[in-house]
Design a protein around this motif. Structure first.
Motif, PDB file in Angstrom:
ATOM      1  N   GLN A  35       0.823  -1.085  -0.316  1.00 34.45           N
ATOM      2  CA  GLN A  35      -0.119  -0.024  -0.050  1.00 34.45           C
ATOM      3  C   GLN A  35       1.098   1.243  -0.214  1.00 34.45           C
ATOM      4  OE1 GLN A  35      -2.297   0.848   3.844  1.00 34.45           O
ATOM      5  NE2 GLN A  35      -1.316  -0.869   4.642  1.00 34.45           N
ATOM      6  N   GLU A  36       0.380   2.518  -0.612  1.00 35.15           N
ATOM      7  CA  GLU A  36       0.955   3.676  -0.432  1.00 35.15           C
ATOM      8  C   GLU A  36       0.400   4.335   0.739  1.00 35.15           C
ATOM      9  OE1 GLU A  36      -0.167   7.010  -3.229  1.00 35.15           O
ATOM     10  OE2 GLU A  36       1.471   6.400  -4.108  1.00 35.15           O
ATOM     11  N   VAL A  37       1.403   4.962   1.523  1.00 37.16           N
ATOM     12  CA  VAL A  37       1.293   5.758   2.769  1.00 37.16           C
ATOM     13  C   VAL A  37       2.075   6.908   2.629  1.00 37.16           C
ATOM     14  CG1 VAL A  37       0.808   3.588   4.145  1.00 37.16           C
ATOM     15  CG2 VAL A  37       3.012   4.682   4.109  1.00 37.16           C
ATOM     16  N   ILE A  38       1.635   7.798   3.555  1.00 34.32           N
ATOM     17  CA  ILE A  38       2.629   9.162   3.733  1.00 34.32           C
ATOM     18  C   ILE A  38       3.107   9.127   5.012  1.00 34.32           C
ATOM     19  CG2 ILE A  38       2.460  11.458   3.949  1.00 34.32           C
ATOM     20  CD1 ILE A  38      -0.056  11.338   2.022  1.00 34.32           C
ATOM     21  N   LEU A  39       4.371   9.416   5.234  1.00 29.36           N
ATOM     22  CA  LEU A  39       5.096   9.269   6.336  1.00 29.36           C
ATOM     23  C   LEU A  39       5.230  10.806   6.676  1.00 29.36           C
ATOM     24  CD1 LEU A  39       8.120   6.613   6.067  1.00 29.36           C
ATOM     25  CD2 LEU A  39       6.036   6.351   7.519  1.00 29.36           C
ATOM     26  N   GLY A  40       5.076  11.063   8.005  1.00 29.55           N
ATOM     27  CA  GLY A  40       5.322  12.362   8.640  1.00 29.55           C
ATOM     28  C   GLY A  40       6.479  12.251   9.563  1.00 29.55           C
ATOM     29  N   VAL A  41       7.562  13.078   9.346  1.00 27.98           N
ATOM     30  CA  VAL A  41       8.749  12.965  10.189  1.00 27.98           C
ATOM     31  C   VAL A  41       9.029  14.340  10.620  1.00 27.98           C
ATOM     32  CG1 VAL A  41      11.225  12.270  10.207  1.00 27.98           C
ATOM     33  CG2 VAL A  41       9.738  11.072   8.900  1.00 27.98           C
ATOM     34  N   THR A  42       9.307  14.235  11.852  1.00 26.83           N
ATOM     35  CA  THR A  42       9.673  15.685  12.640  1.00 26.83           C
ATOM     36  C   THR A  42      10.986  15.303  13.248  1.00 26.83           C
ATOM     37  OG1 THR A  42       7.623  16.373  12.707  1.00 26.83           O
ATOM     38  CG2 THR A  42       9.217  17.567  13.988  1.00 26.83           C
ATOM     39  N   ALA A  43      12.274  15.967  12.906  1.00 29.27           N
ATOM     40  CA  ALA A  43      13.515  15.627  13.856  1.00 29.27           C
ATOM     41  C   ALA A  43      14.276  16.843  13.532  1.00 29.27           C
ATOM     42  CB  ALA A  43      14.053  14.432  13.217  1.00 29.27           C
ATOM     43  N   PHE A  44      15.397  16.990  14.496  1.00 21.14           N
ATOM     44  CA  PHE A  44      16.288  17.865  14.440  1.00 21.14           C
ATOM     45  C   PHE A  44      17.369  17.883  13.168  1.00 21.14           C
ATOM     46  CE2 PHE A  44      19.769  20.692  16.334  1.00 21.14           C
ATOM     47  CZ  PHE A  44      18.677  21.732  16.451  1.00 21.14           C
ATOM     48  N   MET A  45      17.447  18.865  12.449  1.00 20.94           N
ATOM     49  CA  MET A  45      18.186  18.673  11.175  1.00 20.94           C
ATOM     50  C   MET A  45      19.661  19.042  11.383  1.00 20.94           C
ATOM     51  SD  MET A  45      15.981  20.355   8.126  1.00 20.94           S
ATOM     52  CE  MET A  45      15.766  21.974   8.740  1.00 20.94           C
ATOM     53  N   PRO A  46      20.465  18.418  10.655  1.00 22.74           N
ATOM     54  CA  PRO A  46      20.257  17.396   9.587  1.00 22.74           C
ATOM     55  C   PRO A  46      19.850  15.942  10.113  1.00 22.74           C
ATOM     56  CG  PRO A  46      22.646  17.369   9.801  1.00 22.74           C
ATOM     57  CD  PRO A  46      21.952  18.628  10.708  1.00 22.74           C
ATOM     58  N   TYR A  47      19.127  15.121   9.088  1.00 22.20           N
ATOM     59  CA  TYR A  47      18.841  13.882   9.462  1.00 22.20           C
ATOM     60  C   TYR A  47      18.689  13.072   8.185  1.00 22.20           C
ATOM     61  CZ  TYR A  47      13.787  15.233   8.865  1.00 22.20           C
ATOM     62  OH  TYR A  47      12.624  15.636   8.567  1.00 22.20           O
TER      63      TYR A  47
END
Length: 231
Positions: free
Chosen positions: A101-113
């Motif tokens: 299946q196709e999904v959307i990932l939401g990622v929040t992190a301190f850059m760079p990553y």
């Protein structure tokens, strides 16, 4: 509110079904502690073939490894797992899917990553010219990426440049709750996936998670007869 009143189990139940990745197979680090020459671009032990959760840094010294981490909150708080550390850190989860299946990932992190799905690079922050022009990455960044999960195991490896909070959320392709996806363990047969470099195997969905939802709520408000302004 649940966390403020020490009701961790109630908090977990409230977050269940919202798509937050709530189980991490391991968190390891720090690597490259003395390296001041862009260590995020260097490969450390978790990016090479491995069969056991036992890693050493570039000098051969053992690093901290926290296994089967299940955060109480939405985010993975590395500073409480490996306090006072500086360098590069890795966090591995497995997105177990009932179907392709196709999904959307939401990622929040301190850059760079960096983020890898089944060993393929899907997110590299900062990557846009505007980010580089504004001074790069020493700030938090939230991104949405459209990716494909296969039926079964989908190892998700996140490479971080600090112990700041990491939050990963899985949405369906229409931004509703993803169905048939959960964070699970990972058997030894798939543990040695080695990340590759190069082309990103994901489609950028929006510039940031916050931007997307502000636009979405504004459209909803306008459709309901308002002026579309979010105050």
């Amino acid at each position: 509110l649940y966390f403020q009143t020490n009701r961790a189990e109630d908090a977990r139940r409230a977050l269940a079904g919202l798509g937050y990745v709530d189980r991490w197979i391991f968190v390891a680090g720090p690597f490259g502690r003395k390296d001041r020459n862009n260590p995020i671009e260097k490969r450390f032990a978790p990016e090479r073939p491995w069969t056991a959760l036992d890693f050493a840094d570039e000098s051969g010294e053992k690093v901290e490894v926290r296994k089967d981490v299940q955060p109480d909150n939405r985010g993975l708080e590395l500073d409480t797992l490996i306090p006072g550390a500086n360098g590069i850190f890795y966090a591995l989860a497995n997105l177990e899917s009932d179907a392709d299946q196709e999904v959307i990932l939401g990622v929040t992190a301190f850059m760079p990553y960096r983020v890898y799905l089944r060993g393929l690079p899907i997110l590299q922050e900062p990557e846009a010219p505007r980010s580089r022009r504004s001074g790069g990455g020493r700030r938090a960044g939230g991104e949405l990426r459209r990716v494909k999960l296969v039926r079964g195991a989908n190892p998700l490896l996140v490479k971080l440049s600090s112990t700041a909070s990491l939050t990963v959320r899985v949405f369906a392709s229409d931004f509703g709750p993803a169905k048939g996806v959960k964070a699970a363990g990972l058997d030894g047969g798939t543990a040695g996936i080695v990340p590759v470099r190069g082309y990103l195997f994901a489609a950028e969905t929006r510039g940031s998670t916050a931007t997307y939802f502000l636009e979405r709520f504004a459209k909803a408000a306008k459709a309901a007869g308002g002026d579309g302004l979010i105050v």
